[in-house]
Design an enzyme around this catalytic site. Structure first.
Site, PDB file in Angstrom:
ATOM      1  N   GLN A 182       0.878  -1.158   0.000  1.00 44.42           N
ATOM      2  CA  GLN A 182       0.000   0.000   0.000  1.00 44.42           C
ATOM      3  C   GLN A 182       0.918   1.212   0.000  1.00 44.42           C
ATOM      4  OE1 GLN A 182      -3.797  -0.919   1.307  1.00 44.42           O
ATOM      5  NE2 GLN A 182      -3.760   0.317  -0.525  1.00 44.42           N
TER       6      GLN A 182
ATOM      7  N   THR B 167       1.611   0.364   6.969  1.00 42.34           N
ATOM      8  CA  THR B 167       0.296  -0.257   7.049  1.00 42.34           C
ATOM      9  C   THR B 167       0.452  -1.764   6.925  1.00 42.34           C
ATOM     10  OG1 THR B 167      -1.882  -0.440   6.028  1.00 42.34           O
ATOM     11  CG2 THR B 167      -0.086   0.051   4.576  1.00 42.34           C
ATOM     12  N   THR B 168      -0.454  -2.511   7.540  1.00 44.67           N
ATOM     13  CA  THR B 168      -0.394  -3.966   7.475  1.00 44.67           C
ATOM     14  C   THR B 168      -1.318  -4.454   6.358  1.00 44.67           C
ATOM     15  OG1 THR B 168      -0.017  -3.862   9.845  1.00 44.67           O
ATOM     16  CG2 THR B 168      -0.367  -6.036   8.926  1.00 44.67           C
ATOM     17  N   HIS B 169      -1.080  -3.951   5.156  1.00 48.96           N
ATOM     18  CA  HIS B 169      -1.874  -4.360   4.007  1.00 48.96           C
ATOM     19  C   HIS B 169      -0.959  -5.006   2.982  1.00 48.96           C
ATOM     20  CE1 HIS B 169      -4.772  -0.806   5.097  1.00 48.96           C
ATOM     21  NE2 HIS B 169      -4.802  -1.767   5.997  1.00 48.96           N
ATOM     22  N   ASN B 170      -0.459  -6.187   3.307  1.00 49.04           N
ATOM     23  CA  ASN B 170       0.372  -6.941   2.383  1.00 49.04           C
ATOM     24  C   ASN B 170      -0.561  -7.761   1.497  1.00 49.04           C
ATOM     25  OD1 ASN B 170       1.348  -7.029   5.370  1.00 49.04           O
ATOM     26  ND2 ASN B 170       3.197  -6.807   4.190  1.00 49.04           N
TER      27      ASN B 170
END
Lengths: 256, 579
Positions: free
Chosen positions: B338, B504-507
């Protein structure tokens, strides 16, 4: 293993916050983290146990348990430069940050319980982040010795603490930028980044961890602390919220 | 059998148990419940949860290795930073913000739509490898709706059955239903942001959220309370039952079912296959006592986090690993992230009171997301939403200081004291297009505590994403200036991706979906092409990442998968789509 301390319901209800939790937690060996709980098979119901809580592991006692006297002298001098004291708000030393740092380094954080420290240990790029073999406590120990050694060799004083404030600031800036190189396998930039971060943690975290004395840092900026309900204030735009700060143990004047 | 028990594990567990299957779920972390693990008396602990990672994956015995490109040596991520991986029951669903977004209809057609509108080169420039998803917004819509009903999403529809609605997001795809709950109330900052955006001709609306604007009972009978705006959502568990999570929405129902079993502190090491590798026979797992077991299963559903699902596929030999040199193979391909940036706004005369917040308390504009605007001549595809957001005012993490303020010393302290109550931040939540050199595979050097190779992540932002982010940051700055502040500060996305600080933890990606086995790991029902009784859930299925938070989309994909399993697979176990 995760030790969940016994928490009396009555304590939770006092004042709406967990007055008394920290005192209870102090007696229990609370594991910081989630590794190593026993395997569980859960079927048919939520396995909730009444009267248990994973309460926070507050700091206890007084005096230093990790820092040697020489290290403590460095820490107190450096923290006083990172967050100096004046009439606007407490300095780092006045907020008890050195004590906070000592307890953090003496505990799971210092041991690197949440760090992967296995090898091999190439230095890597700045983008690859922390790449030391040292745990945080080991890094502080090695860095403080290396900084005092650097001062002795290059700046004509016995230790960092003996430098004039302006010279201390100059050296700290050199560590921050990486211009100052240290011996003893210490990456100056990595150490400074961790030290500054931990100092701000001690300054602004809940007082149960030993810093933020009298919630002075919260008072300075206007943060009300572990306040739980702002529903009445959401649409009162621009008004000053009059709540004095509150921590997990309440605040001065509360009867618990 | 479910491997991992966060959002997708909870959804699949509920759906498949209701269909009468015997379901066992394995979670490598511990059991967690609201009153024990994040009670209101101690949940608001910034040090313990954010900075000491109390609810996050402990990387001390298992992490991944990272590098920016194939010419570098990957080294271990020794401490969490850029993303904060979950663990334990509920996993990231416990400590998310509750930002619930649907992707745009054109987001599912990244390749074909942009090719058609802007020409073939725009989707292959900068070595991009974007693809269509093989599923459409229209197919997913009923399942997005299921997740909204489950969570009690608070918001205002902008498009109901194709009719644009005042007060909502006019750019969103058509909804079949209004949100189950009205939007949250807005604090001062988001309100000023909305006014300024409207003056510029943008289309502000309240952020859709899994934070409850009022008490709610979901279709499973789970009850949630109204949010108190305490400002401790992301990185924290909610002690107030006000944030949608597996704990608050699914578990009270699912744990009462006699055909459901949850095993915690049990980590699946690999999926076991028959000799011809055409069928899974079960999994091998190890518990926290170090005992290793084989658990047979008719179906294996990988419902762990993206990075673990991809690693398990690689470790188990399911699908052909991706090779960035040749472009062949699929497992690990199209890892994406992201692209985040922000603008800080400083006032002299206005009190923002940032501590009054919630995970998705924001006013948002979506005018520059996806293909909601003309990209002609801009040199990039994709976009971002711009949110005037107050998730909280947690002082270790969230003190904003003006441009050129030092990070310490008296000047820093004075800036913190002066600006804490009077500052505000705009978050620019950008898409991330997949590219040839960004991928996941197994590390040749580093191993976890079980002796398995760690996952290796090779990733950097592409020129497409830098251009997008710069353009979007400029659009956000326009709104920031229109708020009439004393000054603003632009935090642009510059340089290579770094494992610090938190982004952000949007892998996403690595187990991507598509319309044939040559371009993807799973079909539109998240069933692996190679082993039809293995399904891979989660954002790993995204061929690239859109300018939105991923949770609602990965939840909708799980519901769609569950539907296909119930209506087709159980009657005739085998491939649901012919490859």
């Amino acid at each position: 293993m995760v030790t969940k301390v016994n928490l009396r319901r009555r304590q939770l209800l006092v004042g709406g916050v967990a007055a008394g939790i920290a005192g209870t937690a102090a007696a229990a060996a609370v594991h910081d983290g989630e590794l190593g709980a026993p395997p569980q098979t859960i079927r048919g119901a939520v396995p909730w146990k009444e009267g248990t809580a994973d309460a926070p592991p507050g700091a206890t006692g007084s005096g230093y348990t990790y820092f040697t006297p020489v290290e403590a002298t460095f820490i107190e001098a450096a923290v006083a430069r990172l967050i100096p004291n004046d009439e606007v708000g407490p300095g780092g030393v006045e907020a008890n940050v050195p004590f906070f740092l000592d307890r953090q380094l003496a505990g799971p954080f210092g041991r690197g319980d949440h760090y992967y420290l296995g090898g091999p240990w190439p230095k890597g790029t700045p983008e690859q982040g922390y790449q030391s073999r040292f745990s945080p406590a080991q890094l502080y120990r090695a860095a403080i010795a290396a900084i005092d050694q650097y001062v002795g060799a290059n700046l004509g004083a016995a230790t960092f603490a003996k430098l004039a404030a302006a010279d201390q600031d100059k050296l700290l800036k050199g560590l921050e930028s990486g211009e100052v190189k240290l011996d003893g396998g210490v990456d100056a930039k990595s150490f400074f980044a961790m030290f500054l971060q931990n100092t701000k943690e001690g300054y602004f975290s809940d007082p149960i961890y030993g810093g933020n004395k009298d919630m002075g840092a919260w008072k300075m900026i206007g943060f009300p602390g572990a306040h739980y309900n702002y529903k009445d204030w959401v649409t009162r735009h621009g008004e000053r919220v009059p709540f004095p700060p509150v921590g997990f143990k309440g605040r001065p004047g509360w009867e618990t | 059998m479910l491997v991992g028990f966060g959002w997708t594990g909870a959804i699949m567990g509920q759906q498949l148990c209701d269909a009468g299957l015997n379901v066992v779920a394995f979670e490598r972390g511990p059991w967690r419940d609201t009153p024990t693990d994040f009670a209101t008396g101690f949940a608001q602990d910034e040090l313990r949860y954010m900075w000491r990672h109390h609810l996050f994956q402990n990387v001390s015995d298992d992490t991944l290795t990272i590098r920016n490109n194939v010419n570098q040596e990957a080294l271990p991520m020794r401490h969490l930073g850029s993303f904060l991986l979950g663990t334990g029951v509920g996993s990231g669903g416990v400590h998310w913000n509750g930002q619930i977004w649907r992707f745009l209809p054109t987001d599912f057609l990244t390749k074909s739509h942009n090719e058609k509108r802007y020409g073939k080169k725009t989707v292959s420039a900068y070595d991009m490898t974007v693809q269509d998803w093989g599923v459409t917004y229209e197919e997913l819509e009923p399942h997005y709706d299921q997740f909204d009903q489950l969570c009690g999403t608070s918001g205002k529809a902008g498009n109901l059955h194709g009719q644009i609605q005042a007060g909502g997001n006019p750019f969103e795809g058509p909804r079949s239903n209004e949100y189950p709950n009205p939007p949250m109330l807005q604090t001062y900052g988001p309100t000023l942001f909305g006014k300024a955006a409207a003056e510029l001709g943008r289309h502000p609306f309240p952020h859709p959220t899994g934070n409850m604007s009022q008490a709610y009972t979901n279709p499973l009978g789970a009850q949630m309370g109204a949010c108190t705006y305490c400002g401790f959502c992301e990185k924290f568990g909610c002690g107030n039952y006000s944030k949608a999570s597996p704990q608050t929405t699914v578990l009270p129902y699912l744990l009462q079912k006699s055909n459901f079993t949850l095993k915690t502190e049990c980590e699946v090491l690999r999926v076991e296959l028959t000799a011809d590798k055409k069928r899974a026979t079960g999994v091998t797992f190890v518990n926290s006592a170090g005992e290793e077991f084989f658990q047979p299963a008719e179906m294996v559903i990988l419902s762990a986090y993206v990075l673990q699902n991809v690693r398990l596929l690689l470790l188990s030999g399911i699908g052909k690993p991706y090779d960035p040199k040749t472009g062949e193979g699929v497992v690990g391909k199209n890892y994406a992230y992201q692209t985040m940036s922000s603008v800080n706004v400083f006032f002299d005369d206005k009190l923002m009171n940032p501590f009054i917040g919630a995970g998705a308390l924001a006013t948002v504009i979506d005018d520059f997301n996806g293909d909601n605007f003309d990209h002609g001549g801009l040199g990039f595809i994709g976009g971002a939403y711009i949110a005037g957001m107050v998730t909280g005012g947690r002082p270790i993490e969230m003190i904003y200081t003006p441009q050129n303020t030092p990070a310490w010393g008296l000047e820093w302290k004075h800036a913190a004291a002066k600006n804490y109550l009077r500052s505000f931040s705009l978050s620019i939540h950008g898409s991330c297009m997949s590219a040839r050199g960004n991928y996941l595979d197994l590390d040749p050097t580093y191993r976890d505590i079980h002796g398995r190779p760690m996952l290796r992540m090779t990733f950097d932002f592409t020129e497409n994403d830098h251009k997008m982010s710069d353009y979007l940051t400029d659009r956000a700055a326009e709104v920031a200036k229109a708020m009439n502040p004393r000054e603003i500060k632009l935090n642009r996305r510059t340089g290579s991706w770094s494992v610090t600080p938190y982004q952000t933890t949007h892998n996403t990606g690595g187990a991507i979906m598509g319309d044939n086995p040559k371009n993807s790991v799973v079909n539109k029902y998240l069933q692996t092409w190679d082993v039809p009784n293995v399904f891979s859930m989660g954002a790993g299925a995204f061929p690239q990442n859109a300018g939105y938070n991923p949770t609602a989309t990965l939840a909708a994909l799980a519901y769609m998968s569950a539907d296909a399993i119930k209506s087709q697979y159980l009657k005739s176990p085998g491939p649901l789509v012919r490859g």
